[in-house]
Every structure is written in structure tokens, then in C-alpha cells.
Design a protein around this motif. Structure first.
Motif, short mmCIF file in Angstrom:
data_model
loop_
_atom_site.label_atom_id
_atom_site.label_comp_id
_atom_site.label_asym_id
_atom_site.label_seq_id
_atom_site.Cartn_x
_atom_site.Cartn_y
_atom_site.Cartn_z
N PHE A 250 0.89 -1.00 -0.05
CA PHE A 250 0.19 0.08 0.08
C PHE A 250 0.70 1.15 0.01
O PHE A 250 0.38 2.27 -0.65
CB PHE A 250 -0.89 -0.03 1.20
N LEU A 251 1.84 1.14 0.65
CA LEU A 251 2.78 2.19 0.97
C LEU A 251 3.67 2.79 -0.23
O LEU A 251 4.27 3.86 -0.65
CB LEU A 251 3.52 2.34 2.04
N VAL A 252 4.16 1.61 -1.00
CA VAL A 252 5.19 1.88 -2.28
C VAL A 252 4.63 2.82 -3.10
O VAL A 252 5.23 3.68 -3.58
CB VAL A 252 5.77 0.45 -2.54
N PRO A 253 3.16 2.35 -3.50
CA PRO A 253 2.80 3.21 -4.59
C PRO A 253 2.70 4.77 -4.03
O PRO A 253 2.94 5.76 -4.76
CB PRO A 253 1.44 2.83 -4.89
N VAL A 254 2.36 4.86 -2.84
CA VAL A 254 2.39 6.39 -2.11
C VAL A 254 3.65 6.90 -2.16
O VAL A 254 3.68 8.24 -2.42
CB VAL A 254 1.66 6.14 -0.56
N TYR A 255 4.56 6.22 -1.94
CA TYR A 255 6.07 6.68 -1.94
C TYR A 255 6.50 7.27 -3.21
O TYR A 255 7.16 8.04 -3.51
CB TYR A 255 6.93 5.49 -1.59
N ALA A 256 5.91 6.47 -4.43
CA ALA A 256 6.23 6.86 -5.99
C ALA A 256 5.53 8.19 -6.10
O ALA A 256 5.97 8.81 -6.86
CB ALA A 256 5.65 5.76 -6.84
N ILE A 257 4.40 8.42 -5.54
CA ILE A 257 3.59 9.79 -5.67
C ILE A 257 4.33 10.90 -4.99
O ILE A 257 4.76 11.97 -5.54
CB ILE A 257 2.28 9.46 -5.07
N ALA A 258 5.01 10.46 -3.74
CA ALA A 258 5.90 11.51 -3.17
C ALA A 258 6.95 11.77 -3.96
O ALA A 258 7.42 12.88 -4.07
CB ALA A 258 6.25 10.93 -1.65
#
Length: 242
Positions: A86-94
Motif C-alpha cells: 500500500f505504501l510503495v505506490p504512495v512513496y512513488a507519488i511522493a
């Protein structure tokens, strides 16, 4: 059995101790798909912020928000590795926000430089992959220690420089002096060499680690690739100014 460590925060013993039964295992294809997906996210966000900057909007909040968010997300993933899907895609956005900011500023002063930096990054990635696959460079324990020590030292210098900037003090890595350029060259080389450690770890864990660990492997590759791109972009800017 204790596994070898790498300089990449995604590839540590902590993440691989959990070998709970799972029919699906980590594969190269799975990592490739997830990596391309995250790279596409980063590219899309970067282009969007680039467009906002061209329209006159203030994008500094995206830049600083992106780098701070990515650091926080990385810390969370380090302790909650099961949240990686769940967090890796959010990391990509950041990271897209961060790269969108620095790339926009670079393009404003030096048109097309970000494209050139992307090209050099891609060429470097495949060059390192070729050197690893053909065993022209063999990842020994001594080489690992050198890369890890160098990467840790570079990050420490960046942290100290960042702290000094709050007091209006510019460290030796700032500006376009020969020392600053030399530091950027060394940092770019070390960033590229961390890919060797990532490739080795993935090779050793493929078809062994649980399927969800592909997200951790993807995160690790993103960390290395983004660092490499940033160092190349900084180096190109300094050389262009001189």
C-alpha cells in the motif's frame, strides 16, 4: 540463516525473516511489473508538476512535501514491511512530487537537461545490470562493505550540510567548485553501484521470498534509481554553470 545486507534500506535481513508459507513466491517478472508501474506513477506526477510550474504556479510545496513525505514513508515501511503493497505506490507519488520540483527548476534554467539526466540514468542502469549479469563485476563481501560505507558517508554529509543550511552556512558540496563537482561524481558512482547490491539480493531471493516481498524489492530499486537520477541532474547542472 543470516542473509547478506545491502546499502538499500529495502534489502535488509528484517524484511526477509518472515518466510511464512505461501504458494506464490517473489519473481523477476513481478518485480519488473511493479517497478514499471511505480516509475509510471513518478513520471506522471513529475509531468503534472512540470506543467504547473510552466503555468506560473508555486511548486516548492510539492518539492519539499515530496521529499519529507518520502522519508516518512520509508521509515514506516522499514518498521511495517507488511504495509509495503500500500505504501510503495504512495512513496512513488511522493517521489514524483519531489522529482517534479527539482526537474522543473532545472528545466527552467537549462532546457531539456532533465531529459538528458533520465537518459543517462537509464543507460547507467542497464550498464550496471550488464556488468552484474556477465560477472564482469563480482559482488564480493569486500565490495559490499566499500559500497555500504561510501553510501552511508555520503548520506551523512548530506544530512550535515542540510543542518548547516539552517544557519546560513554553505558546505563544501554546494556551489560549483571542483570539490563540489568531485563529490557529485563520487556520489553518482556510489549510487550506481548500489544497484549491484540490489540485483544480487533479488537474484538470491527470487522464487524463495513470499510474493508480497516484490513490493519491498521494488521500493529498493526506486530508492537507488531516484538517488542516481538526482545525483546525475545535480552534476549536469554544476557542469553547465561552470
Amino acid at each position: 540463516m543470516r542473509l547478506n545486507k545491502t546499502s538499500n534500506p529495502a534489502f535488509t535481513d528484517y524484511f526477509w525473516n518472515d518466510r511464512k508459507s505461501s504458494a506464490l513466491k517473489m519473481t523477476i517478472t513481478g518485480i519488473l511489473f511493479k517497478s514499471l508501474l511505480c516509475i509510471a506513477i513518478i513520471a506522471t506526477i513529475t509531468v503534472g508538476i512540470w506543467k504547473l510550474n510552466s503555468l506560473g504556479y508555486d511548486i516548492e510545496w510539492f518539492l519539499y512535501g515530496g521529499i519529507i513525505s518520502s522519508i516518512i514513508i520509508s521509515i514506516v515501511i522499514s518498521y511495517k514491511n507488511n504495509w509495503a503493497p500500500f505504501l510503495v505506490p504512495v512513496y512513488a507519488i511522493a517521489k514524483g512530487c519531489f522529482l517534479g520540483g527539482i526537474s522543473s527548476f532545472a528545466h527552467a534554467k537549462f532546457p531539456n537537461m532533465p531529459y538528458q539526466a533520465v537518459g543517462v540514468t537509464i543507460i547507467t542502469f542497464f550498464t550496471i545490470l550488464f556488468l552484474y549479469q556477465t560477472r564482469i563485476i563480482v559482488v564480493t563481501q569486500k565490495l559490499k562493505s566499500i559500497i555500504i560505507t561510501a553510501a552511508a558517508s555520503i548520506f551523512l554529509v548530506y544530512i550535515i550540510s542540510w543542518i548547516l543550511s539552517f544557519f546560513g552556512i554553505q558546505s563544501f558540496i554546494g556551489g560549483t567548485s571542483l570539490i563540489a563537482i568531485a563529490f557529485n561524481i563520487i556520489a553518482a558512482i556510489v549510487a550506481s553501484l548500489t544497484l549491484l547490491l540490489d540485483f544480487q539480493y533479488i537474484e538470491r531471493q527470487k522464487n524463495k521470498a513470499p510474493k508480497n516481498k516484490e513490493w519491498l524489492a521494488t521500493w529498493g530499486l526506486l530508492v537507488s534509481l531516484v538517488w542516481l537520477y538526482v545525483e546525475i541532474l545535480r552534476l549536469m547542472k554544476k557542469l553547465a554553470i561552470r
